[in-house]
Design a protein around this motif. Structure first.
Motif, PDB file in Angstrom:
ATOM      1  N   ASN A  51      46.527 -40.016  93.847  1.00  0.00           N
ATOM      2  CA  ASN A  51      45.778 -40.264  95.074  1.00  0.00           C
ATOM      3  C   ASN A  51      44.546 -39.348  95.099  1.00  0.00           C
ATOM      4  O   ASN A  51      44.686 -38.133  95.102  1.00  0.00           O
ATOM      5  CB  ASN A  51      46.698 -39.989  96.271  1.00  0.00           C
ATOM      6  CG  ASN A  51      46.017 -40.195  97.595  1.00  0.00           C
ATOM      7  OD1 ASN A  51      44.805 -40.278  97.685  1.00  0.00           O
ATOM      8  ND2 ASN A  51      46.830 -40.254  98.639  1.00  0.00           N
ATOM      9  N   SER A  53      42.418 -38.411  97.447  1.00  0.00           N
ATOM     10  CA  SER A  53      42.333 -37.436  98.544  1.00  0.00           C
ATOM     11  C   SER A  53      43.345 -36.307  98.339  1.00  0.00           C
ATOM     12  O   SER A  53      43.074 -35.157  98.678  1.00  0.00           O
ATOM     13  CB  SER A  53      42.539 -38.107  99.897  1.00  0.00           C
ATOM     14  OG  SER A  53      43.859 -38.590 100.018  1.00  0.00           O
ATOM     15  N   ASN A  57      42.390 -32.387  98.066  1.00  0.00           N
ATOM     16  CA  ASN A  57      43.090 -31.364  98.845  1.00  0.00           C
ATOM     17  C   ASN A  57      43.695 -30.294  97.949  1.00  0.00           C
ATOM     18  O   ASN A  57      43.620 -29.098  98.249  1.00  0.00           O
ATOM     19  CB  ASN A  57      44.189 -31.986  99.710  1.00  0.00           C
ATOM     20  CG  ASN A  57      43.645 -32.752 100.882  1.00  0.00           C
ATOM     21  OD1 ASN A  57      42.506 -32.543 101.299  1.00  0.00           O
ATOM     22  ND2 ASN A  57      44.432 -33.671 101.400  1.00  0.00           N
TER      23      ASN A  57
END
Length: 185
Positions: A51, A53, A57
């Protein structure tokens, strides 16, 4: 090169190396996690680490916070479709051993990196002092020029000391946000 310019250049190299070495340290935890832990979800092709994102992060956390969070599933399916649970709370089980391997991967990587940086610094400095003509040699590689000054090894030493303190000795600083959150719960 003026002394002031040289000082700012070395400060920048030290800071950049510190950030990069910290991110590499956190990557060593994530690589160990990928190596030792099963995928998060056997039924879902979209893994947490695939993923974008989640990757951003993780990168921001590693660079600015100098920590990483390893996502894992506590249920493991073997090839026969049987489910087994990994328990991380008890000392004498496979899950705790896996968790310890992931934790120890960080300080071992950082210590090896510090030794390697020290060794390269020693080689470049010894070569430089034995060959006076190389003092202003324009044909030195960028890596040789970086290791003529102690900024890279110092950043590696600091990262290794932090890693040993947190990963090996278990000292984890408490963030004030977490204290306030726990008080309000």
């Amino acid at each position: 090169m003026t002394c002031d310019h040289h000082h700012h250049h070395q400060t920048f190299i030290l800071l950049a190396a510190y950030v990069i070495f910290g991110a590499l340290h956190e990557c060593s935890h994530l690589i160990a996690a990928v190596w030792f832990l099963p995928p998060l979800d056997h039924n879902n092709d979209s893994s947490y680490y695939a993923n974008p994102s989640a990757l951003v992060n993780t990168a921001v956390r590693a660079i600015f916070g100098r920590y990483s969070i390893v996502q894992f599933s506590d249920v493991v399916s073997d090839d026969g479709g049987n489910e087994n649970r990994i328990v991380l709370d008890e000392e004498e089980n496979e899950g705790a051993a896996i968790l310890q391997m992931i934790v120890h991967a960080g300080w071992i990587f950082s210590l090896v990196l510090a030794v390697l940086c020290h060794w390269l610094y020693s080689i470049v400095r010894n070569k430089d002092t034995t060959d006076e003509s190389s003092l202003h040699n324009t044909q030195q590689t960028t890596m040789q020029r970086l290791f003529l000054e102690p900024a890279l090894p110092i950043a590696a030493y600091i990262t290794a000391m932090e890693a040993i303190t947190t990963d090996l000795f278990g000292f984890v600083p408490v963030h004030p946000y977490n204290i306030l959150r726990d008080l309000n719960s």
